[in-house]
Design an enzyme around this catalytic site. Structure first.
Site, PDB file in Angstrom:
ATOM      1  CD  GLU A 189      20.129  10.141   0.178  1.00 30.59           C
ATOM      2  OE1 GLU A 189      20.704   9.949  -0.898  1.00 30.59           O
ATOM      3  OE2 GLU A 189      19.324   9.383   0.456  1.00 30.59           O
ATOM      4  CG  ASN A 199      19.037   4.763  -8.019  1.00 30.00           C
ATOM      5  OD1 ASN A 199      18.400   5.612  -7.193  1.00 30.00           O
ATOM      6  ND2 ASN A 199      18.597   4.503  -9.314  1.00 30.00           N
ATOM      7  NE  ARG A 250      16.868  12.473 -11.603  1.00 28.33           N
ATOM      8  CZ  ARG A 250      16.007  13.482 -11.485  1.00 28.33           C
ATOM      9  NH1 ARG A 250      15.757  13.971 -12.812  1.00 28.33           N
ATOM     10  NH2 ARG A 250      15.416  13.956 -10.605  1.00 28.33           N
ATOM     11  CD  GLU A 252      15.381   7.969 -12.131  1.00 30.51           C
ATOM     12  OE1 GLU A 252      14.041   8.148 -11.866  1.00 30.51           O
ATOM     13  OE2 GLU A 252      16.028   7.542 -11.187  1.00 30.51           O
ATOM     14  CG  HIS A 291      15.805   6.550   2.331  1.00 29.51           C
ATOM     15  ND1 HIS A 291      16.073   5.475   1.453  1.00 29.51           N
ATOM     16  CD2 HIS A 291      16.687   7.435   1.692  1.00 29.51           C
ATOM     17  CE1 HIS A 291      16.518   5.989   0.368  1.00 29.51           C
ATOM     18  NE2 HIS A 291      16.886   7.192   0.568  1.00 29.51           N
ATOM     19  CE  LYS A 330      18.382  15.010  -7.134  1.00 31.57           C
ATOM     20  NZ  LYS A 330      17.372  14.382  -6.476  1.00 31.57           N
ATOM     21  NE  ARG A 378      -6.649  18.870 -18.200  1.00 26.23           N
ATOM     22  CZ  ARG A 378      -8.035  19.172 -18.340  1.00 26.23           C
ATOM     23  NH1 ARG A 378      -8.121  20.771 -17.881  1.00 26.23           N
ATOM     24  NH2 ARG A 378      -8.982  18.767 -18.513  1.00 26.23           N
ATOM     25  CG  HIS A 416      15.134   1.275  -2.281  1.00 27.28           C
ATOM     26  ND1 HIS A 416      15.473   1.663  -3.497  1.00 27.28           N
ATOM     27  CD2 HIS A 416      15.090   2.477  -1.688  1.00 27.28           C
ATOM     28  CE1 HIS A 416      15.677   2.957  -3.387  1.00 27.28           C
ATOM     29  NE2 HIS A 416      15.306   3.445  -2.346  1.00 27.28           N
ATOM     30  CE  LYS A 454      13.474  10.685  -9.069  1.00 31.81           C
ATOM     31  NZ  LYS A 454      13.786   9.346  -8.992  1.00 31.81           N
TER      32      LYS A 454
HETATM   33  N1  LIG Z   1      11.793  13.861  -5.112  1.00 35.31           N
HETATM   34  C1  LIG Z   1      13.148  13.352  -4.997  1.00 35.31           C
HETATM   35  O1  LIG Z   1      13.794  13.450  -5.931  1.00 35.31           O
HETATM   36  C2  LIG Z   1      13.422  12.509  -3.863  1.00 35.31           C
HETATM   37  C3  LIG Z   1      14.716  12.304  -3.123  1.00 35.31           C
HETATM   38  C4  LIG Z   1      14.883  11.788  -2.077  1.00 35.31           C
HETATM   39  C5  LIG Z   1      13.838  11.646  -1.314  1.00 35.31           C
HETATM   40  N2  LIG Z   1      12.602  12.049  -1.619  1.00 35.31           N
HETATM   41  C6  LIG Z   1      11.558  11.643  -0.527  1.00 35.31           C
HETATM   42  O2  LIG Z   1      11.802  12.378   0.544  1.00 35.31           O
HETATM   43  C7  LIG Z   1      11.070  11.608   1.607  1.00 35.31           C
HETATM   44  C8  LIG Z   1      12.194  11.742   2.622  1.00 35.31           C
HETATM   45  O3  LIG Z   1      12.599  12.948   3.029  1.00 35.31           O
HETATM   46  P1  LIG Z   1      12.899  13.376   4.463  1.00 35.31           P
HETATM   47  O4  LIG Z   1      14.065  12.650   5.036  1.00 35.31           O
HETATM   48  O5  LIG Z   1      12.958  14.900   4.706  1.00 35.31           O
HETATM   49  O6  LIG Z   1      11.475  13.157   5.267  1.00 35.31           O
HETATM   50  P2  LIG Z   1      10.280  13.954   6.196  1.00 35.31           P
HETATM   51  O7  LIG Z   1       9.751  14.822   5.182  1.00 35.31           O
HETATM   52  O8  LIG Z   1       9.410  12.587   6.596  1.00 35.31           O
HETATM   53  O9  LIG Z   1      11.212  14.611   7.010  1.00 35.31           O
HETATM   54  C9  LIG Z   1      11.587  13.810   8.371  1.00 35.31           C
HETATM   55  C10 LIG Z   1      11.060  14.296   9.471  1.00 35.31           C
HETATM   56  O10 LIG Z   1      11.401  15.431   9.932  1.00 35.31           O
HETATM   57  C11 LIG Z   1      10.545  16.615  10.108  1.00 35.31           C
HETATM   58  N3  LIG Z   1      10.942  17.642   9.644  1.00 35.31           N
HETATM   59  C12 LIG Z   1      11.478  18.204   8.706  1.00 35.31           C
HETATM   60  N4  LIG Z   1      12.008  19.426   8.626  1.00 35.31           N
HETATM   61  C13 LIG Z   1      12.126  19.530   9.926  1.00 35.31           C
HETATM   62  C14 LIG Z   1      12.605  20.805  10.899  1.00 35.31           C
HETATM   63  N5  LIG Z   1      13.116  21.711   9.991  1.00 35.31           N
HETATM   64  N6  LIG Z   1      12.534  20.917  12.019  1.00 35.31           N
HETATM   65  C15 LIG Z   1      11.770  19.941  12.652  1.00 35.31           C
HETATM   66  N7  LIG Z   1      11.205  18.760  12.339  1.00 35.31           N
HETATM   67  C16 LIG Z   1      11.368  18.684  10.741  1.00 35.31           C
HETATM   68  C17 LIG Z   1       9.086  16.032   9.328  1.00 35.31           C
HETATM   69  O11 LIG Z   1       7.906  16.548  10.013  1.00 35.31           O
HETATM   70  C18 LIG Z   1       9.293  14.567   9.561  1.00 35.31           C
HETATM   71  O12 LIG Z   1       8.704  14.078  10.833  1.00 35.31           O
HETATM   72  C19 LIG Z   1      10.980  10.481   1.178  1.00 35.31           C
HETATM   73  O13 LIG Z   1       9.390  10.175   1.020  1.00 35.31           O
HETATM   74  C20 LIG Z   1      11.640   9.980  -0.366  1.00 35.31           C
HETATM   75  O14 LIG Z   1      10.974   9.226  -0.922  1.00 35.31           O
HETATM   76  C21 LIG Z   1      12.436  12.402  -2.836  1.00 35.31           C
HETATM   77 ZN   LIG Z   2      18.042   8.379  -0.955  1.00 35.83          ZN
END
Ligand SMILES: NC(=O)c1ccc[n+]([C@@H]2O[C@H](COP(=O)([O-])OP(=O)(O)OC[C@H]3O[C@@H](n4cnc5c(N)ncnc54)[C@H](O)[C@@H]3O)[C@@H](O)[C@H]2O)c1
Ligand SMILES: [Zn+2]
Length: 354
Positions: free
Chosen positions: A178, A238, A234, A230, A257, A220, A114, A245, A136
């Site tokens: 971003e 988007n 917020r 949201e 993305h 942010k 929990r 998307h 989130k």
């Molecule tokens: N919670 C939220 O508010 C929110 C907001 C935006 C995106 N997201 C989520 O985030 C995800 C995308 O995040 P991302 O782009 O970081 O993707 P990711 O976590 O897949 O990282 C991208 C790649 O880079 C690698 N990596 C990360 N840091 C590294 C480093 N320092 N050195 C070498 N390799 C590294 C990872 O292993 C992966 O292969 C999506 O699932 C998306 O839905 C969440």
């Molecule tokens: Zn995004």
């Protein structure tokens, strides 16, 4: 070495600090005020590069890297490993990785027994400026992304800029999409700085990256503080994302993305100008900035506008059956528009293809 930047985020049940700087991971326990057992959750790319630098973890759990592992099955495997390690409610889960690790580990922290304390150590640019701030968390279902999740506020966020040295350049560019979005939403100077530095940013000094990340996080922070769950404001985060998307989906996720957001920002500017909310030059200005950081500015011609439009209709960000778009009046002035005519969207999609 520069001192770390501290940005405090307040939310309905408290507040936490986002620390942005160099050499933070070795001081993780102290900086994040962790006294009990500390479990690091990381992925198969980041773990071997950075886990050893994280001061005094009691246990390290490694998930396979990649969005396709952002699933309930991965969460389930982590629950089982936490139990086997004897972690109880006094434990703290620390996410060390990109947004995928942050989202999964956060969801696990929100639900295991929990809820246990949660700390984010984002290692991708995208996770530093976007995913790690705002509370989130979640996982994907085969039916779509982020369909199961929870709001889980971290007790601290440590963005160690040094980790960006190992980030692949395409991932850096994805994070820049971003950062540019945040500049467009709320920070004219951030946008102007990227315009000036563009091509030099991927190799910028740690001090410069610290400032860049800090300024993007400020935007942010401002937005999530105004709307923690949201319900309204917020949604401006988007910007470009309704297009993005659809582009991701219709390309069957061959377009990632970050590049999709870049194309989406161009489309959002085009649509904004078409509906007379902003001057047409804004699109050109955005394209120049995106190009400078190696992001695409045209939707590939093999993605038909009609299919993209249809995919937008299935996006969960649809408001009461109408397509909602975040548009721009100018840099720093987004607005939400609820009833954009289909023909305007199709005209924009046609025009930004190439
Ligand atoms: N919670 C939220 O508010 C929110 C907001 C935006 C995106 N997201 C989520 O985030 C995800 C995308 O995040 P991302 O782009 O970081 O993707 P990711 O976590 O897949 O990282 C991208 C790649 O880079 C690698 N990596 C990360 N840091 C590294 C480093 N320092 N050195 C070498 N390799 C590294 C990872 O292993 C992966 O292969 C999506 O699932 C998306 O839905 C969440
Ligand atoms: Zn995004």
């Amino acid at each position: 070495m520069n001192e770390a930047t501290t940005l405090t985020v307040t939310h309905p049940t408290g507040k936490y600090d986002v620390l942005i700087g160099s050499n933070l991971l070795p001081r993780l326990r102290e900086l994040a005020h962790i006294s009990g057992p500390m479990v690091l959750i990381t992925d198969s790319h980041v773990g071997p590069l950075h886990a050893a630098r994280c001061g005094q973890a009691d246990c390290v759990l490694t998930m396979p890297a990649g969005e396709r592992h952002k699933t309930l099955a991965t969460a389930n495997s982590l629950y089982v490993q936490l139990l086997a390690a004897g972690v109880d409610r006094s434990g703290t889960v620390v996410a060390l990785g990109g947004g995928v690790v942050g989202d999964v580990a956060g969801f696990v922290a929100a639900t295991y027994m929990r809820g246990v304390a949660f700390v984010q150590c984002p290692t991708s640019l995208l996770a530093m400026v976007d995913a790690s701030v705002g509370g989130k968390t979640g996982v994907d279902l085969p039916e779509g992304k982020n369909l199961v999740g929870a709001f889980k506020q971290p007790t601290a966020v440590l963005a160690d800029i040094d980790t960006l040295q190992t980030l692949p350049s395409t991932e850096f560019a994805a994070g820049m999409a971003e950062v540019i979005k945040h500049g467009l939403l709320g920070h004219a100077r951030l946008f102007a700085d990227i315009e000036n530095e563009g091509r030099r940013l991927p190799t910028a000094s740690p001090a410069r990256l610290q400032t860049l990340v800090s300024e993007a996080v400020r935007v942010k922070r401002q937005i999530v503080q105004e709307d923690p769950f949201e319900h309204g404001r917020r949604a401006v985060l988007n910007l470009g994302h309704t297009f993005a998307h659809a582009i991701e989906q219709v390309s069957q996720y061959h377009i990632g993305h970050g590049p999709a957001v870049a194309m989406g920002l161009v489309a959002a500017a085009n649509l904004s100008a078409r509906l007379a909310y902003c001057a047409p030059q804004l699109q050109t200005q955005i394209e120049q900035v995106l190009t400078a950081v190696n992001l695409p500015v045209r939707i590939p011609a093999n993605l038909p506008p009609a299919a993209l439009y249809q995919a937008m209709g299935s996006d969960k960000k649809k408001a009461a059956g109408q397509l909602r778009f975040i548009l721009l009046q100018d840099i720093g002035h987004p607005l939400m528009v609820d009833s954009v005519p289909e023909k305007s969207v199709l005209a924009t999609l046609g025009e930004v293809q190439g």
